[in-house]
Design a protein around this motif. Structure first.
Motif, mmCIF file in Angstrom:
data_model
loop_
_atom_site.group_PDB
_atom_site.id
_atom_site.type_symbol
_atom_site.label_atom_id
_atom_site.label_comp_id
_atom_site.label_asym_id
_atom_site.label_seq_id
_atom_site.Cartn_x
_atom_site.Cartn_y
_atom_site.Cartn_z
ATOM 1 N N ALA A 1 0.859 -1.183 0.000
ATOM 2 C CA ALA A 1 0.000 0.000 0.000
ATOM 3 C C ALA A 1 0.898 1.238 0.000
ATOM 4 C CB ALA A 1 -0.957 -0.024 1.178
ATOM 5 N N ASN A 2 0.769 2.119 0.993
ATOM 6 C CA ASN A 2 1.595 3.326 1.036
ATOM 7 C C ASN A 2 2.665 3.258 2.119
ATOM 8 O OD1 ASN A 2 0.337 4.783 -1.102
ATOM 9 N ND2 ASN A 2 -1.399 5.199 0.255
ATOM 10 N N GLN A 3 3.044 2.058 2.518
ATOM 11 C CA GLN A 3 4.112 1.885 3.501
ATOM 12 C C GLN A 3 5.339 1.290 2.816
ATOM 13 O OE1 GLN A 3 1.983 -0.515 6.467
ATOM 14 N NE2 GLN A 3 1.946 1.270 7.817
ATOM 15 N N PHE A 4 6.510 1.769 3.253
ATOM 16 C CA PHE A 4 7.753 1.381 2.599
ATOM 17 C C PHE A 4 8.753 0.883 3.643
ATOM 18 C CE2 PHE A 4 5.702 4.676 0.153
ATOM 19 C CZ PHE A 4 5.744 4.199 -1.143
ATOM 20 N N ASN B 1 23.382 -20.231 -21.572
ATOM 21 C CA ASN B 1 22.722 -19.169 -22.318
ATOM 22 C C ASN B 1 22.217 -18.115 -21.335
ATOM 23 O OD1 ASN B 1 23.107 -20.453 -24.796
ATOM 24 N ND2 ASN B 1 21.220 -21.647 -24.576
ATOM 25 N N GLY B 2 21.754 -17.010 -21.876
ATOM 26 C CA GLY B 2 21.229 -15.959 -21.019
ATOM 27 C C GLY B 2 22.257 -14.885 -20.746
ATOM 28 N N TYR B 3 21.888 -13.995 -19.822
ATOM 29 C CA TYR B 3 22.668 -12.791 -19.560
ATOM 30 C C TYR B 3 22.747 -12.592 -18.059
ATOM 31 C CZ TYR B 3 21.019 -12.615 -24.309
ATOM 32 O OH TYR B 3 20.714 -12.978 -25.591
ATOM 33 N N GLN B 4 23.912 -12.834 -17.499
ATOM 34 C CA GLN B 4 24.112 -12.702 -16.064
ATOM 35 C C GLN B 4 24.826 -11.384 -15.767
ATOM 36 O OE1 GLN B 4 25.789 -16.150 -17.179
ATOM 37 N NE2 GLN B 4 23.627 -16.465 -17.660
ATOM 38 N N ILE B 5 24.169 -10.521 -14.986
ATOM 39 C CA ILE B 5 24.698 -9.207 -14.602
ATOM 40 C C ILE B 5 25.041 -9.262 -13.119
ATOM 41 C CG2 ILE B 5 24.156 -6.746 -14.357
ATOM 42 C CD1 ILE B 5 22.087 -8.668 -16.779
ATOM 43 N N GLY B 6 26.181 -8.720 -12.736
ATOM 44 C CA GLY B 6 26.607 -8.788 -11.340
ATOM 45 C C GLY B 6 25.707 -7.989 -10.403
ATOM 46 N N LEU B 7 25.836 -6.666 -10.446
ATOM 47 C CA LEU B 7 25.065 -5.771 -9.579
ATOM 48 C C LEU B 7 24.355 -4.735 -10.442
ATOM 49 C CD1 LEU B 7 27.814 -5.161 -6.852
ATOM 50 C CD2 LEU B 7 25.790 -6.637 -6.626
ATOM 51 N N SER B 8 23.296 -4.140 -9.886
ATOM 52 C CA SER B 8 22.586 -3.137 -10.672
ATOM 53 C C SER B 8 21.907 -2.111 -9.787
ATOM 54 C CB SER B 8 21.534 -3.803 -11.564
ATOM 55 O OG SER B 8 20.836 -2.822 -12.315
ATOM 56 N N LEU B 9 21.909 -0.887 -10.258
ATOM 57 C CA LEU B 9 21.060 0.180 -9.744
ATOM 58 C C LEU B 9 19.997 0.415 -10.809
ATOM 59 C CD1 LEU B 9 23.813 2.634 -8.405
ATOM 60 C CD2 LEU B 9 22.594 0.826 -7.156
ATOM 61 N N GLY B 10 18.817 -0.103 -10.570
ATOM 62 C CA GLY B 10 17.733 0.021 -11.534
ATOM 63 C C GLY B 10 17.240 -1.298 -12.076
ATOM 64 N N GLY B 11 18.099 -2.338 -12.053
ATOM 65 C CA GLY B 11 17.692 -3.649 -12.524
ATOM 66 C C GLY B 11 17.029 -3.573 -13.876
ATOM 67 N N GLY B 12 15.949 -4.346 -14.053
ATOM 68 C CA GLY B 12 15.201 -4.296 -15.296
ATOM 69 C C GLY B 12 14.185 -3.181 -15.337
ATOM 70 N N GLY B 13 14.107 -2.402 -14.230
ATOM 71 C CA GLY B 13 13.207 -1.253 -14.186
ATOM 72 C C GLY B 13 11.764 -1.628 -13.904
ATOM 73 N N MET B 14 10.951 -0.607 -13.657
ATOM 74 C CA MET B 14 9.512 -0.787 -13.503
ATOM 75 C C MET B 14 8.812 0.462 -14.031
ATOM 76 S SD MET B 14 8.689 -0.222 -9.413
ATOM 77 C CE MET B 14 9.585 -1.663 -8.872
ATOM 78 N N GLU B 15 7.517 0.358 -14.255
ATOM 79 C CA GLU B 15 6.760 1.501 -14.750
ATOM 80 C C GLU B 15 6.800 2.643 -13.725
ATOM 81 O OE1 GLU B 15 5.488 1.796 -17.706
ATOM 82 O OE2 GLU B 15 6.021 -0.263 -18.290
ATOM 83 N N GLN B 16 6.865 3.879 -14.210
ATOM 84 C CA GLN B 16 6.981 5.031 -13.328
ATOM 85 C C GLN B 16 5.847 5.099 -12.314
ATOM 86 O OE1 GLN B 16 7.820 8.726 -15.292
ATOM 87 N NE2 GLN B 16 7.409 9.986 -13.486
ATOM 88 N N GLU B 17 4.660 4.719 -12.706
ATOM 89 C CA GLU B 17 3.518 4.788 -11.798
ATOM 90 C C GLU B 17 3.644 3.826 -10.620
ATOM 91 O OE1 GLU B 17 0.546 1.695 -14.165
ATOM 92 O OE2 GLU B 17 0.396 3.856 -14.520
ATOM 93 N N ASN B 18 4.523 2.835 -10.748
ATOM 94 C CA ASN B 18 4.709 1.860 -9.671
ATOM 95 C C ASN B 18 5.891 2.193 -8.772
ATOM 96 O OD1 ASN B 18 2.534 0.267 -10.571
ATOM 97 N ND2 ASN B 18 3.847 -0.748 -12.078
ATOM 98 N N ARG B 19 6.653 3.224 -9.112
ATOM 99 C CA ARG B 19 7.803 3.594 -8.286
ATOM 100 C C ARG B 19 7.361 4.402 -7.065
ATOM 101 N NH1 ARG B 19 10.732 6.038 -13.407
ATOM 102 N NH2 ARG B 19 10.960 4.112 -14.634
ATOM 103 N N ARG B 20 8.220 4.455 -6.095
ATOM 104 C CA ARG B 20 7.950 5.232 -4.889
ATOM 105 C C ARG B 20 7.798 6.705 -5.276
ATOM 106 N NH1 ARG B 20 11.065 4.358 0.843
ATOM 107 N NH2 ARG B 20 9.997 5.988 2.039
ATOM 108 N N GLY B 21 6.681 7.279 -4.942
ATOM 109 C CA GLY B 21 6.420 8.673 -5.288
ATOM 110 C C GLY B 21 6.239 8.912 -6.766
#
Length: 512
Positions: free
Chosen positions: A236-239, A321-341
């Motif tokens: 909901a609105n708790q983080f 096969n596939g694509y292995q990434i070590g670390l990420s800031l942002g990952g695969g992302g999400m829609e803006q409406e689902n982000r905090r604020g």
């Protein structure tokens, strides 16, 4: 003579037939490739979407992709993986029955657990200020989500869930979620979590930390065979803010054939989390989009720190096969409406420092719509480097040792200085790093001699300590000051990389 002539004739016809078949196959492949230049519009749009969302969709160059042929063993480490070779990271189980200093005796008593029923009951009934102590043994929970007490703990009266003897408790789950924590000030320590689902998609999270679960501490545990062993996100609105994931060991025993996110530490929405001194390895995804990450922060969170971790995308020399990434800031992302604020970026003011990332067939660090990132003093070995991508992304990169390249993609902005950038060609890079470090292929980054240490000092600028009063230590546990100058993840490797396991039992578990 006639018989011999017939045999010669038939052999010649056989060779010619094989040549004709081979030429025909080459022609058909070439023709198919040319025809695909005129793909239907809908399919072209789908391909464009894939190129936009994923980090690079290109394994490291051919020399890296064929690295298995240069090794004599199916394992980079030429032995069973043992956390004790890296004493500064991973679970800290120094002796049976002991607890880390961060865990204090319960002020209001202890709930003892010896079977599945008492475990579930203790989770639901525990009061702030109590410990739940689990006795040695194996506990199996079938298709069951475990909920916790809804009486809210505090800083002075936390709840601690721990093993009586660290490393001797095995919790097996065959359901989508293990324990769901939606309260603040919980500590989970000394346990081994194992997913035992016949279908990988059915074992998603060992711990799901949601809503108002601030100030949670997850330390000295082992997580085996989950898609996203620790998942953090809003409710909901708790983080859930200000959490710590420290000195754990995450790994999978085989590639995850699932379309779900495969990321051992999947951190959405929560601010000011610390991911510190973990071993994260073997998180290969064979299903769905085949893209996996060791750990990421995304969803509009801020001021997170990823430091002093050992991340090994693939600890074996087998090619997947596939694509292995070590670390990420942002990952695969999400829609803006689902982000905090509903903010425009995936992350802001995060720090990635003092990590060692190796054996990834894609980038070691992927920055996706994450702004004002500080990336310093990491070692990325046998990866394709660092991607800073999209206009929302900006990063300052200092004192890193990077195999591959630092790339600005799709208007991403990278300010890079005092980094040692090595050739993306694996054989050239390997020779250079082998000249510097003892045995980087098997994770031993001790400098070979004083001349190398001097080179790493000359190549660097002062360490960017960002806040007064913050205690910062390097990968090997050495304290760092703003006057220190070194490239890579540590300033001194003494007692940091071992050639044989120590006798203390550090990180060892019969369940591993």
């Amino acid at each position: 003579m006639i018989s011999k002539g017939i045999k010669t004739y038939l052999a010649t016809i056989g060779v010619l037939a094989h040549v004709v078949i081979l030429v025909t196959c080459v022609y058909l492949v070439k023709h198919w490739s040319e025809q695909n230049q005129t793909l239907p519009a809908a399919l072209r749009q789908s391909v464009s979407h894939i190129e936009q969302e994923f980090p690079s969709l290109a394994p490291v160059n051919q020399a890296v992709a064929s690295v298995a042929s240069n090794l004599a063993s199916p394992s980079y480490f030429w032995r069973e993986f043992d956390t004790r070779y890296w004493p500064s990271v991973g679970p800290e189980w120094s002796s049976a029955g002991s607890q880390p200093e961060a865990i204090k005796p319960a002020p209001l008593g202890t709930l003892w657990v010896s079977d599945e029923q008492s475990f579930e009951k203790a989770l639901e009934d525990v009061l702030p200020g109590q410990d739940i102590v689990v006795k040695k043994g194996t506990y199996f929970f079938s298709s069951k989500r475990l909920d916790i007490s809804q009486i809210t703990p505090s800083a002075s009266r936390p709840v601690v869930l721990r093993a009586e003897e660290p490393g001797t408790v095995l919790l097996q789950f065959d359901g989508l979620e293990g324990i769901v924590i939606n309260q603040p000030y919980w500590t989970v320590s000394g346990l081994t979590f194992k997913g035992v689902c016949p279908t990988p998609s059915d074992c998603d999270h060992a711990l799901h930390i949601v809503g108002d679960a601030d100030h949670n501490l997850i330390q000295n545990n082992v997580f085996i065979d989950f898609n996203a062993a620790i998942k953090v996100n809003r409710m909901a609105n708790q983080f859930p803010d200000n959490g710590t994931i420290r000195r754990n060991h995450f790994y999978n025993t085989q590639p995850r054939d699932t379309s779900r996110s495969v990321t051992p530490i999947n951190l959405d929405h929560g601010n000011a989390w610390s991911i510190d001194r973990n071993i994260i390895r073997d998180f290969i995804k064979s299903g769905g989009n085949q893209v996996s990450y060791g750990a990421f922060m995304k969803g509009g969170n801020e001021q997170g720190i990823i430091e002093n971790n050992l991340v090994i995308c693939n600890s074996t020399s087998r090619k997947y096969n596939g694509y292995q990434i070590g670390l990420s800031l942002g990952g695969g992302g999400m829609e803006q409406e689902n982000r905090r604020g509903q903010i425009a970026f995936e992350g802001n003011r995060h720090t990635v420092r003092n990590n060692i990332v190796l054996h990834c067939n894609d980038v070691g660090l992927y920055i996706n719509k994450s702004s004002n990132s500080l990336v310093n003093n990491n070692i990325l070995y046998h990866t394709s480097g660092i991607d800073v991508r999209f206009a929302q992304s900006s990063a300052e990169l200092i004192n890193n040792i990077v195999s591959g390249k630092i790339r600005e993609r799709d208007q991403g902005k990278a300010s890079a200085s005092y980094n040692l950038i090595l050739s993306p060609d694996y054989l050239t890079e390997k020779q250079k790093l082998d000249d510097w470090f003892t045995s980087p292929t098997i994770g031993n980054f001790s400098p070979k001699d004083d001349a190398v240490k001097a080179r790493l000092t000359r190549s660097a600028t002062e360490y960017p300590v960002t806040a007064k009063g913050n205690r910062v230590s390097d990968f090997c546990g050495n304290p760092i000051s703003a006057q220190d100058t070194f490239a890579g993840a540590f300033k001194d490797s003494q007692n940091c990389f071992r050639t044989t396991p120590d006798a203390s039992g550090h990180g060892a578990s019969k369940h591993e």
